[in-house]
Design a protein around this motif. Sequence first.
Motif, PDB file in Angstrom:
ATOM      1  N   ASP A 273       0.810  -1.214   0.000  1.00  0.00           N
ATOM      2  CA  ASP A 273       0.000   0.000   0.000  1.00  0.00           C
ATOM      3  C   ASP A 273       0.850   1.274   0.000  1.00  0.00           C
ATOM      4  OD1 ASP A 273       0.922  -0.696   2.483  1.00  0.00           O
ATOM      5  OD2 ASP A 273      -0.839   0.004   3.582  1.00  0.00           O
ATOM      6  N   THR A 274       2.058   1.207   0.566  1.00  0.00           N
ATOM      7  CA  THR A 274       2.887   2.413   0.670  1.00  0.00           C
ATOM      8  C   THR A 274       4.189   2.323  -0.115  1.00  0.00           C
ATOM      9  OG1 THR A 274       4.073   1.627   2.632  1.00  0.00           O
ATOM     10  CG2 THR A 274       1.973   2.824   2.982  1.00  0.00           C
ATOM     11  N   GLY A 275       4.626   1.106  -0.440  1.00  0.00           N
ATOM     12  CA  GLY A 275       5.899   0.937  -1.124  1.00  0.00           C
ATOM     13  C   GLY A 275       7.104   1.043  -0.208  1.00  0.00           C
ATOM     14  N   VAL A 276       6.850   1.175   1.111  1.00  0.00           N
ATOM     15  CA  VAL A 276       7.943   1.278   2.074  1.00  0.00           C
ATOM     16  C   VAL A 276       8.567  -0.099   2.289  1.00  0.00           C
ATOM     17  CG1 VAL A 276       8.573   1.870   4.446  1.00  0.00           C
ATOM     18  CG2 VAL A 276       6.884   3.254   3.215  1.00  0.00           C
ATOM     19  N   THR A 277       9.899  -0.147   2.327  1.00  0.00           N
ATOM     20  CA  THR A 277      10.619  -1.402   2.536  1.00  0.00           C
ATOM     21  C   THR A 277      10.912  -1.605   4.019  1.00  0.00           C
ATOM     22  OG1 THR A 277      11.667  -1.308   0.361  1.00  0.00           O
ATOM     23  CG2 THR A 277      12.748  -2.668   2.024  1.00  0.00           C
ATOM     24  N   TYR A 278      10.603  -2.811   4.504  1.00  0.00           N
ATOM     25  CA  TYR A 278      10.864  -3.165   5.904  1.00  0.00           C
ATOM     26  C   TYR A 278      11.816  -4.352   5.938  1.00  0.00           C
ATOM     27  CZ  TYR A 278       6.752  -0.293   6.934  1.00  0.00           C
ATOM     28  OH  TYR A 278       5.851   0.748   7.028  1.00  0.00           O
ATOM     29  N   ASP A 279      12.877  -4.234   6.713  1.00  0.00           N
ATOM     30  CA  ASP A 279      13.827  -5.331   6.895  1.00  0.00           C
ATOM     31  C   ASP A 279      13.404  -6.116   8.127  1.00  0.00           C
ATOM     32  OD1 ASP A 279      15.166  -4.321   4.723  1.00  0.00           O
ATOM     33  OD2 ASP A 279      16.583  -3.165   5.924  1.00  0.00           O
ATOM     34  N   LEU A 280      12.427  -6.985   7.956  1.00  0.00           N
ATOM     35  CA  LEU A 280      11.808  -7.668   9.087  1.00  0.00           C
ATOM     36  C   LEU A 280      12.794  -8.550   9.843  1.00  0.00           C
ATOM     37  CD1 LEU A 280       8.392  -8.715   7.483  1.00  0.00           C
ATOM     38  CD2 LEU A 280       8.917  -6.675   8.827  1.00  0.00           C
ATOM     39  N   PHE A 281      13.725  -9.158   9.130  1.00  0.00           N
ATOM     40  CA  PHE A 281      14.661 -10.074   9.772  1.00  0.00           C
ATOM     41  C   PHE A 281      16.093  -9.546   9.748  1.00  0.00           C
ATOM     42  CE2 PHE A 281      11.384 -13.099   7.987  1.00  0.00           C
ATOM     43  CZ  PHE A 281      10.722 -13.258   9.194  1.00  0.00           C
TER      44      PHE A 281
END
Length: 354
Positions: A273-281
């Motif tokens: 929805d936002t295109g934001v990248t999250y480095d979950l791990f």
Amino acid sequence: MAHMREAVMAALSTVNDPELHRDLVSLGMIERAEVDAAGVAHVKVNLTTPACPLKGQIESDVREAVQRVPGVQDVAVTFGAVVRAPAQSALPGVKHVVLVGSGKGGVGKSSVAVNIAASLARDGARVGLLDADVYGPSVAHMMGQGAAKVTATADRKMQPLGAHGVTFLSMANLSPAGQALVWRGPMLHSAIQQFVKDAAWGELDYLIVDLPPGTGDVQLSLTQTVQVTGAVIVTTPQDVALIDAARAIDMFRKASVPVLGVVENMSYFVAPDTGVTYDLFGRGGSRRLGEQFPLLGEVPIDIDLRSDADRGLPGVLAHPDSAASLALAHVARTLAGQISVRSLASLPDQLTVV
């Protein structure tokens, strides 16, 4: 026009394969080189794999070199592919056996193996896929053939199943659905030998083997049963996964199996929805392993990749333009390039020009 052909071949001898670092002529990659009456040079290059990651660069370099030949007005480049077996082939008819392993479960190893196989087949290679995760087979379901049963050929060999351009075998297609296998090491070893040597694999460029997680009996049985080209390690970015991946790498080292590269799966997540990248791990941890071994690719978390696997369709075919599928296609092509490099190293210095 013999002199024109000689001039074109001389020009082609200045063009290097970007991965093999030798010229196309000495590598025997030029199948055709001639100039017609209109001054058009027709060149056919046989790549060392249909999944060549640098095909575009080779085409550009060939055009540039041949265009400089006096009398050439235009250059028409076409491609074929001949996957070269190493000095010692893996199995009769099978050029390369590639193991896909991991130090721990839950890192998406089977998904990566299935998509590598499907991507190589889509590029034109002849590909087999062996599900060697005997206790937890999942390849059959991911290939959309969970209910299919393996049959026997006229000479009493197992006939692999086929889907998405890939031939494959899985214990899931040999045992009743939902039945647990309680086998000790000798039984596992016998099963692996049958999967590899008593199956009608036919002519394959690559046999991709999905291993069980860890460093147990199946891994040892395979390395003792067949000549392995190399292994791919699948991990996720967090430290605990990398520690286990290092153990898997050490196991292959002790078994004298080259590690062809590392795949960092679930590397990051892009919010749709936002295109934001999250480095979950904690993305990028595999680069520390990549200091010793090639980092074949970083594959993002992708909901479609998971849902495609659940419905029996590899993501690289179902959603080829998604970030995850593009990353997996890059992994497959980079892997094919690594295999070509190792194959060349095992062959004589001079190859015959076709």
